[in-house]
Design an enzyme around this catalytic site. Structure first.
Site, PDB file in Angstrom:
ATOM      1  N   GLY A 122       0.818  -1.211   0.000  1.00  0.00           N
ATOM      2  CA  GLY A 122       0.000   0.000   0.000  1.00  0.00           C
ATOM      3  C   GLY A 122       0.848   1.256   0.000  1.00  0.00           C
ATOM      4  N   LYS A 142       9.742   2.869   0.883  1.00  0.00           N
ATOM      5  CA  LYS A 142       8.558   2.742   1.745  1.00  0.00           C
ATOM      6  C   LYS A 142       8.090   4.138   2.129  1.00  0.00           C
ATOM      7  CE  LYS A 142       6.915   0.500   5.968  1.00  0.00           C
ATOM      8  NZ  LYS A 142       7.268  -0.464   7.025  1.00  0.00           N
ATOM      9  N   ASP A 289       1.018 -11.575   6.090  1.00  0.00           N
ATOM     10  CA  ASP A 289       1.569 -10.668   5.070  1.00  0.00           C
ATOM     11  C   ASP A 289       2.870 -10.030   5.547  1.00  0.00           C
ATOM     12  OD1 ASP A 289      -0.510  -9.502   6.833  1.00  0.00           O
ATOM     13  OD2 ASP A 289       0.143  -7.607   5.995  1.00  0.00           O
ATOM     14  N   ASN A 290       3.221 -10.236   6.818  1.00  0.00           N
ATOM     15  CA  ASN A 290       4.477  -9.695   7.339  1.00  0.00           C
ATOM     16  C   ASN A 290       5.486 -10.803   7.623  1.00  0.00           C
ATOM     17  OD1 ASN A 290       3.505  -7.084   7.206  1.00  0.00           O
ATOM     18  ND2 ASN A 290       2.795  -7.047   9.320  1.00  0.00           N
TER      19      ASN A 290
HETATM   20  P1  AMP Z   1       1.358  -3.662   7.999  1.00  0.00           P
HETATM   21  O1  AMP Z   1       0.702  -4.774   8.747  1.00  0.00           O
HETATM   22  O2  AMP Z   1       1.595  -2.430   8.796  1.00  0.00           O
HETATM   23  O3  AMP Z   1       2.631  -4.126   7.351  1.00  0.00           O
HETATM   24  O4  AMP Z   1       0.358  -3.172   6.827  1.00  0.00           O
HETATM   25  C1  AMP Z   1      -0.816  -3.821   6.461  1.00  0.00           C
HETATM   26  C2  AMP Z   1      -1.320  -3.323   5.134  1.00  0.00           C
HETATM   27  O5  AMP Z   1      -1.671  -1.939   5.203  1.00  0.00           O
HETATM   28  C3  AMP Z   1      -0.337  -3.440   3.981  1.00  0.00           C
HETATM   29  O6  AMP Z   1      -1.045  -3.776   2.842  1.00  0.00           O
HETATM   30  C4  AMP Z   1       0.239  -2.053   3.907  1.00  0.00           C
HETATM   31  O7  AMP Z   1       0.764  -1.758   2.637  1.00  0.00           O
HETATM   32  C5  AMP Z   1      -0.971  -1.206   4.210  1.00  0.00           C
HETATM   33  N1  AMP Z   1      -0.631   0.126   4.730  1.00  0.00           N
HETATM   34  C6  AMP Z   1      -0.130   0.440   5.946  1.00  0.00           C
HETATM   35  N2  AMP Z   1       0.035   1.769   6.072  1.00  0.00           N
HETATM   36  C7  AMP Z   1      -0.355   2.332   4.903  1.00  0.00           C
HETATM   37  C8  AMP Z   1      -0.431   3.662   4.397  1.00  0.00           C
HETATM   38  N3  AMP Z   1      -0.058   4.721   5.124  1.00  0.00           N
HETATM   39  N4  AMP Z   1      -0.879   3.839   3.141  1.00  0.00           N
HETATM   40  C9  AMP Z   1      -1.253   2.795   2.392  1.00  0.00           C
HETATM   41  N5  AMP Z   1      -1.234   1.524   2.803  1.00  0.00           N
HETATM   42  C10 AMP Z   1      -0.789   1.289   4.041  1.00  0.00           C
HETATM   43 MG    MG Z   2       3.128  -5.274   6.103  1.00  0.00          MG
END
Ligand code: AMP
Ligand code: MG
Length: 529
Positions: A122, A142, A289-290
């Protein structure tokens, strides 16, 4: 089966001469686009939010930062890539060079135990893959703006979370913990709105972009998404690509080979998590996903470091009610995640039942790593089943009163007689320490090692310096006021986390100061980054 918990195998870099000038620019790197060439992608280009069925990626350009400034730079990573320090334009998403072909990856994932469908990058945009001598590394920005996977969010990252990712990923590398790396941190000059406490009070923060580096950013969820939508053809193509480039000693021509490959991934995952346990790292968001396919620590968000030894602790306020991702539960969650990944592989198996062997292998690898970890932390030459009660009793004692994990184990490396007095600095309130119980435990450990624990192995297993939550916060406070010197000092300190560095003891080999006990960013972190 090989289990790679090897402390003599601390960071090993293929570094070109870091002192050499004129190493190169982004344009002089040899760029590849194997992932785009070999896996199916999105026909539409650009960051309009959308579902992208049957694709592994979408082409999208970074959004240029208005006034990019390169504020942190990893000389070591740069030397590995053969890069001279540039200005902030490319690393702030302002331009691309010939050979780069930027894209966002599509993936899914289980978030906090529930299938979340399409997620994807994202706010991460891969610039391309770079061919180096003997390896290929992917470079990813990022926080460089919208992608089709941004959903309702802005695709941006704030300075606070970018400093945390830059410092922690580099620190983890030097601790010998498998991790993605960081090359740079650029401030964008653009305010980004964040509601840190999720209490309806968003405030502007400074925007930033980290360039991170890894063999690939493929995750368990990269495979899950295709399996979940019944797209076996894309799943197969992605698996073939992954094996060919990232697991060249493996194949998937029959179930035996598939199980061997998956076992390798499960074992690497077990190894990574055991390293987290060894150094007191809590990832905070172990969603599938992480979880990197390479067993690398990835996606530094609301992570934290144990200060008080409390296996129930999680830094992630979003997870406060169930504490699913608490320190002590990380090995089990790793197994849960591996199980979801294996389910995604079912369509490729002739006999899916044989996947159970992989889970069994995860459990045995974890067991073996756990034993080796305790042997090294306590300076035992080998770990036997008879040592298990010693470990269990130590774990209970460490939880009786507030005890600093890092300081306790580091002081234990130098103890001269089995008496708790020389460990007093590890306790927050030394008047409450159960002295007799501790002395009894220390005597048992002392007898077990015949009065000579292997101190050198202990000092390589028990770091003196880790990125304590309040240390990162001090770096952030200064950086937000335009001063990156604290972040820079921590970056350098944490390149040698097992060295004594007595000149830094008073400042950084310290228990959490009182001001940090209930401070947002130290004891509590949200996913808002
Ligand atoms: P995370 O668990 O923090 O790694 O993120 C979960 C999902 O949310 C992933 O698909 C990220 O790309 C998306 N994501 C987190 N923060 C943002 C943001 N500020 N803008 C767009 N997508 C985000
Ligand atoms: Mg992530």
């Amino acid at each position: 089966m090989s289990c790679n918990f090897n402390l003599s195998n601390l960071p090993h870099l293929q570094v070109r001469d870091a002192g050499a000038h004129g190493m190169g620019t982004f344009a002089s790197l040899q760029w590849l686009s194997r992932f785009l060439d070999e896996t199916p992608g999105d026909e539409e280009v650009g960051g309009r939010p959308r579902q992208v069925p049957k694709a592994c990626w979408s082409r999208v350009n970074p959004t240029p930062a208005p006034t990019p400034q390169l504020v942190m730079w990893s000389n070591e990573m740069a030397a590995q890539l053969g890069l001279d320090r540039p200005d902030g334009s490319i690393l702030g998403g302002g331009s691309i060079v010939e050979g780069m072909d930027p894209y966002a990856q599509r993936y899914g994932g289980h978030q906090f135990g529930n299938w979340a469908h399409q997620l994807g990058d994202g706010r991460a945009i891969t610039l391309g893959e770079v061919q180096l001598e003997g390896e290929v590394l992917e470079l990813q920005l990022k926080g460089a703006g919208h992608t089709p996977y941004s959903r309702f969010a802005d695709g941006k990252a704030v300075l606070r979370s970018s400093i945390r990712e830059f410092l922690c990923s580099e620190a983890m590398h030097h601790l010998g913990v498998p991790t993605t790396r960081a090359l740079s941190l650029v401030t964008t000059g653009e305010p980004v709105l964040r509601d840190v406490l999720y209490d309806g009070n968003p405030a502007p923060e400074q925007g930033a972009v980290v360039c991170r580096v890894a063999p690939s950013f493929l995750r368990f969820g990269s495979f899950q998404i295709h399996s979940a939508s019944g797209d076996v053809s894309t799943l197969r193509t992605l698996v073939d690509h992954t094996i060919e480039h990232h697991f060249p000693n493996h194949s998937v021509h029959d179930d035996v080979a598939r199980v061997a490959w998956l076992t390798h991934i499960a074992e690497q995952t077990a190894s990574m998590i055991t390293h987290w346990m060894r150094v007191g790292f809590v990832h905070g968001v172990m969603n599938t996903d992480n979880m990197s396919i390479h067993g690398l620590t990835i996606d530094y968000g609301p992570y934290g470091w144990l200060e008080d030894y409390n296996p129930g602790w999680t830094p992630n306020t979003t997870d406060a009610s169930t504490r699913r991702y608490r320190y002590g539960q990380q090995p089990q969650i790793g197994g849960w995640n591996v199980a979801r990944f294996l389910e995604a592989m079912v369509p490729l198996m002739d006999e899916p039942e044989s996947l159970h062997q992989v889970l069994d292998a995860y459990i045995s690898a974890l067991d073996e790593h756990h034993n080796n970890m305790w042997a090294t932390k306590l300076g035992l030459d080998v770990f036997t089943a008879l040592d298990e009660p010693l470990i269990q009793d130590l774990n209970s004692l460490l939880q009786e009163v507030e005890t600093d994990m890092t300081i306790f184990f580091r002081l234990l490396c130098s103890i001269e007689s089995p008496h708790i007095d020389s460990l007093r600095d590890a306790f927050y309130d030394s008047s409450t320490v159960p002295t007799d119980e501790w002395n009894a435990w220390l005597q048992r450990w002392w007898s077990r090692t015949e009065g000579s624990p292997n101190r050198s192995i202990m000092r390589k297993s028990n770091p003196k310096y880790v990125l304590r939550n309040w240390m990162a916060q001090l770096a952030i406070n200064a950086a937000e006021a335009g001063d990156f010197s604290v972040a820079e000092r921590l970056y350098i300190l944490l390149q040698n986390p097992y060295d004594e560095q007595p000149e830094h003891e008073e400042e950084w080999f310290q228990k959490r100061p009182e001001w940090a006990r209930h401070q947002v960013g130290c004891s509590m972190l949200s996913c808002s980054s």
